[in-house]
Design an enzyme around this catalytic site. Sequence first.
Site, mmCIF file in Angstrom:
data_model
loop_
_atom_site.group_PDB
_atom_site.id
_atom_site.type_symbol
_atom_site.label_atom_id
_atom_site.label_comp_id
_atom_site.label_asym_id
_atom_site.label_seq_id
_atom_site.Cartn_x
_atom_site.Cartn_y
_atom_site.Cartn_z
ATOM 1 N N GLU A 1 -6.879 -15.589 -1.713
ATOM 2 C CA GLU A 1 -7.487 -16.804 -2.273
ATOM 3 C C GLU A 1 -6.453 -17.574 -3.108
ATOM 4 O OE1 GLU A 1 -12.109 -15.399 -2.835
ATOM 5 O OE2 GLU A 1 -10.571 -14.477 -4.027
ATOM 6 N N LEU B 1 9.595 -16.886 -3.775
ATOM 7 C CA LEU B 1 9.951 -17.024 -2.354
ATOM 8 C C LEU B 1 8.902 -17.876 -1.658
ATOM 9 C CD1 LEU B 1 10.742 -13.273 -1.618
ATOM 10 C CD2 LEU B 1 12.402 -15.123 -1.614
ATOM 11 N N GLU C 1 13.483 -6.592 4.073
ATOM 12 C CA GLU C 1 13.130 -5.665 2.991
ATOM 13 C C GLU C 1 11.617 -5.679 2.773
ATOM 14 O OE1 GLU C 1 15.456 -6.926 -0.450
ATOM 15 O OE2 GLU C 1 17.125 -7.491 0.833
ATOM 16 N N LYS D 1 8.231 -5.876 1.323
ATOM 17 C CA LYS D 1 7.988 -6.504 0.010
ATOM 18 C C LYS D 1 6.985 -5.681 -0.786
ATOM 19 C CE LYS D 1 6.738 -11.052 -1.835
ATOM 20 N NZ LYS D 1 5.537 -10.731 -2.577
ATOM 21 N N ASP E 1 4.474 -4.666 -3.552
ATOM 22 C CA ASP E 1 3.538 -5.451 -4.346
ATOM 23 C C ASP E 1 3.473 -4.855 -5.748
ATOM 24 O OD1 ASP E 1 1.766 -7.433 -4.781
ATOM 25 O OD2 ASP E 1 0.083 -6.496 -3.751
ATOM 26 N N ARG F 1 9.491 -11.117 -15.653
ATOM 27 C CA ARG F 1 9.808 -12.411 -15.057
ATOM 28 C C ARG F 1 9.305 -13.580 -15.909
ATOM 29 N NH1 ARG F 1 8.619 -15.116 -9.186
ATOM 30 N NH2 ARG F 1 6.557 -15.610 -9.944
ATOM 31 N N GLU G 1 11.613 -4.332 -8.505
ATOM 32 C CA GLU G 1 10.160 -4.270 -8.659
ATOM 33 C C GLU G 1 9.742 -2.992 -9.369
ATOM 34 O OE1 GLU G 1 9.229 -7.041 -7.374
ATOM 35 O OE2 GLU G 1 7.040 -6.942 -7.161
ATOM 36 N N TYR H 1 16.533 -4.684 -5.774
ATOM 37 C CA TYR H 1 16.793 -5.431 -4.535
ATOM 38 C C TYR H 1 17.626 -6.697 -4.682
ATOM 39 C CZ TYR H 1 12.406 -7.506 -6.259
ATOM 40 O OH TYR H 1 11.443 -8.051 -7.035
ATOM 41 N N LYS I 1 4.534 -12.713 5.188
ATOM 42 C CA LYS I 1 3.382 -11.991 4.642
ATOM 43 C C LYS I 1 2.552 -11.340 5.756
ATOM 44 C CE LYS I 1 2.258 -12.461 0.614
ATOM 45 N NZ LYS I 1 1.971 -13.376 -0.421
ATOM 46 N N CYS J 1 -31.531 13.950 10.796
ATOM 47 C CA CYS J 1 -31.155 13.227 9.569
ATOM 48 C C CYS J 1 -30.289 14.135 8.688
ATOM 49 C CB CYS J 1 -32.405 12.797 8.816
ATOM 50 S SG CYS J 1 -32.037 12.155 7.170
ATOM 51 N N CYS K 1 -32.525 15.072 5.372
ATOM 52 C CA CYS K 1 -33.740 15.899 5.354
ATOM 53 C C CYS K 1 -33.929 16.732 6.619
ATOM 54 C CB CYS K 1 -34.964 15.029 5.107
ATOM 55 S SG CYS K 1 -35.333 13.931 6.478
ATOM 56 N N CYS L 1 -34.078 7.824 10.488
ATOM 57 C CA CYS L 1 -34.695 9.102 10.133
ATOM 58 C C CYS L 1 -36.195 8.917 10.343
ATOM 59 C CB CYS L 1 -34.379 9.406 8.671
ATOM 60 S SG CYS L 1 -35.425 10.677 7.965
ATOM 61 N N CYS M 1 -37.849 12.385 2.593
ATOM 62 C CA CYS M 1 -36.394 12.445 2.743
ATOM 63 C C CYS M 1 -35.719 12.045 1.429
ATOM 64 C CB CYS M 1 -35.972 11.497 3.877
ATOM 65 S SG CYS M 1 -34.187 11.360 4.072
HETATM 66 S S1 IVH Z 1 14.042 -11.355 -3.907
HETATM 67 C C1 IVH Z 1 15.299 -15.379 -4.831
HETATM 68 N N1 IVH Z 1 13.405 -9.143 -2.726
HETATM 69 O O1 IVH Z 1 8.509 -11.047 -4.402
HETATM 70 C C2 IVH Z 1 14.724 -14.123 -4.399
HETATM 71 N N2 IVH Z 1 11.743 -10.193 -4.048
HETATM 72 O O2 IVH Z 1 7.815 -14.019 -4.276
HETATM 73 C C3 IVH Z 1 13.755 -13.602 -5.347
HETATM 74 N N3 IVH Z 1 9.624 -8.954 -4.158
HETATM 75 O O3 IVH Z 1 9.066 -12.084 -7.693
HETATM 76 C C4 IVH Z 1 13.174 -12.327 -5.088
HETATM 77 N N4 IVH Z 1 10.239 -7.290 -2.883
HETATM 78 O O4 IVH Z 1 8.359 -9.686 -7.310
HETATM 79 C C5 IVH Z 1 12.974 -10.131 -3.528
HETATM 80 N N5 IVH Z 1 13.005 -7.144 -1.628
HETATM 81 C C6 IVH Z 1 12.572 -8.128 -2.420
HETATM 82 C C7 IVH Z 1 11.279 -8.139 -2.969
HETATM 83 C C8 IVH Z 1 10.892 -9.200 -3.777
HETATM 84 C C9 IVH Z 1 9.252 -7.795 -3.615
HETATM 85 C C10 IVH Z 1 8.745 -9.810 -5.012
HETATM 86 C C11 IVH Z 1 9.318 -10.120 -6.364
HETATM 87 C C12 IVH Z 1 9.420 -11.604 -6.445
HETATM 88 C C13 IVH Z 1 8.460 -12.041 -5.385
HETATM 89 C C14 IVH Z 1 8.881 -13.348 -4.799
#
Ligand code: IVH
Length: 676
Positions: free
Chosen positions: A36, A84, A117, A119, A121, A140, A177, A221, A309, A403, A406, A427, A434
């Site tokens: 959302e 990103l 890489e 990503k 969470d 951040r 992260e 990363y 994503k 069931c 029972c 049932c 039951c």
């Molecule tokens: S690079 C300029 N690498 O994604 C590049 N971010 O939407 C900045 N994240 O705030 C981030 N895995 O929390 C990068 N391998 C990865 C990542 C990564 C997770 C998260 C990170 C960042 C967000 C960007």
Amino acid sequence: MKKNLIKKEYEERINALSYYNKKYYDNNFSEISDAEYDSLKKKILDLENKYKFLNSKNSPTQSIGYMPSKNFKKARHRVPMLSLSNAFSESDLLNFEKKISNFLSRNLSSDISYTAEPKIDGISASLYYKNGELIRGLSRGDGKEGEDITANLLTIKNIPKNIKFKDFPEEIDIRGEVFIKNSDFNNLKEKFANPRNAASGSLRQKNPQDTKKIPLRFIAYTFGFEKGLKVNNQFEYLKRLKVWGFETNPLNKLITGVKNLIKNYEEVEKYRADIDFDIDGIVYKINDFALQKRLGYVGNAPRWAIAHKFSSDKAISKILDIDIQIGRTGALTPVAKIKPINIGGVLVSNATLHNEDEINRKDIRIGDTVTVERAGDVIPHILSVDVKKRQKDSSKFIFPNKCPSCGSKTIKEYNLITKKKDAVRRCSSEGYFCEKISIEKLKHFVSKEAFNIDGFGKKIVENFWKLNLIKFPQDIFKLDYKKIEKLEGWGNLSVKNLKYSIDEKKKISLERFIFSLGIRHIGLENAKLLSKYFESFSQFKNLSKNKDYKELLNIDGIGETQVNSLKIFFSNKTNISVLNELGKIVLIKNAAIEKTDGLLKKKTFLVTGKLNGISRAEVKSLIEENSGVTVSSVSKKLNYLIVGDKPTKRKVENARELEIQIIDQNQFLKMLNKRS
Ligand code: IVH
């Protein structure tokens, strides 16, 4: 659309986004799902792209997230922490590569290498090292300025505090992260909604000793400011990080060309549920630092990287088990217990399988690899089975013919309307015989739209049933309060409150009473029709004696299905005794003769927010008893918006715009000459 209307819509969305950002950063709490949130952000970006005059300084294209909370000292990032842009499809990726080729003015070719890489969470953090020593750690924050959470970051075991390698830069911000492994999150489930919230909450504790209790980890990363970094591509950088003692993502890869990125994405998506940390996509970065430098940034995101994503409404997982749940009407509903998977920001561990036919049609088995869908508010369900991944020794799921609660036979009924056998297996026991059915019946009896007994929740029903305190509805009015007071979790005050809530509901309208009995096919609307027809409880009860069932077909809205169901209900001795007992304890008011010129004649109403001491259902019947009408949305046709606690903002705003009268509960009751 007019310019000012567009601006208004745009600003409303920006305000909503700022509100969610603030909630998230200040309270570690997300009111909406990631999907959302992404869609809200996308709508803002789309509007900006379409109408160039839109440019709020709070737009996500101008700022990143929200200001850090005031609990921590703030510090500037020497190099901003950026975000990103997102890609959702192959065409988004092709577009991304095309833009890069255009910018670099070279032919579109497949020789661009990227790191892929997965990503994680979690929560990003920036660690500043000087001469190998960890000096400071920042969150951040808004991307430009973070919170100084050094003390908390120092408690994370896998963060190196002192690095002695010769090639480790003299100064560097190592970025990555902070997260919690899914297996560790299992022990924290009660406290947090998902691993990400748990990581965020723990990382921002005032007392580092509290942070230390949580098994946080750090995966590195990228980097921010640096002096003396002698690496010229991202993949090499990831390798060095590992040598220097940082944990890196073991699933990182170096890949050439969009086609191969997609292949990798599809593979990762398949084993996603088996990874011990939550990932919500794959980050692609152009490998070559020289190219990255040339490409630079657009807004607050790099041109050289993108986050691919995962779908926000589908994911692949595994069926661990199949549970059979039994509902109030005896329906057996199979539920798949799946390996927990993040779908659009929500951790899903159950998926409905609907019924026996659905299991057979899709040949769903325990151990299967399946695609699960969770779209909007719909209950998660299985879309398809990957038969290729099935183990050779797997066997068909046999639906129980007894069931599970029972032991009674389970049956499929013949449907009078479709002239076919039902898909649902039930049932066959007589309701209260039951255990599972009777517990569900009691839950229904005390529920909001039925007796609406305050504080008598589902857990209490289950607990009291197990303790033999309630077996039938009438038992609720004969509770042994002395016994309850001695139970764990109960005290003098809570028992007093419970008694008060129950005593308060000893008076009820006939329609609600009929509804509360939980007769199959008799919902609120049908209960209302029956109440109008019978007018009194005694006449309703007499149906069991005079058996005038055919007559009921004259009621507009009541059909054979309902009549049949009433017949079954009244032919059951237990039901008759429940009616007799309740008749002795509860005052069942006669149906009000419908007024057409009541106090609220021709007026329309809508309720938003929580009311105090009166349920929505009761307000609705008050309105209808007084010749008013309830509607379901704000429109020009609405006369009064009744506003309670925490109303839906948009409804109130729309009502204001349309100059609709906004009233509170007291003003409403005054209209009926009732005091609040
Ligand atoms: S690079 C300029 N690498 O994604 C590049 N971010 O939407 C900045 N994240 O705030 C981030 N895995 O929390 C990068 N391998 C990865 C990542 C990564 C997770 C998260 C990170 C960042 C967000 C960007």
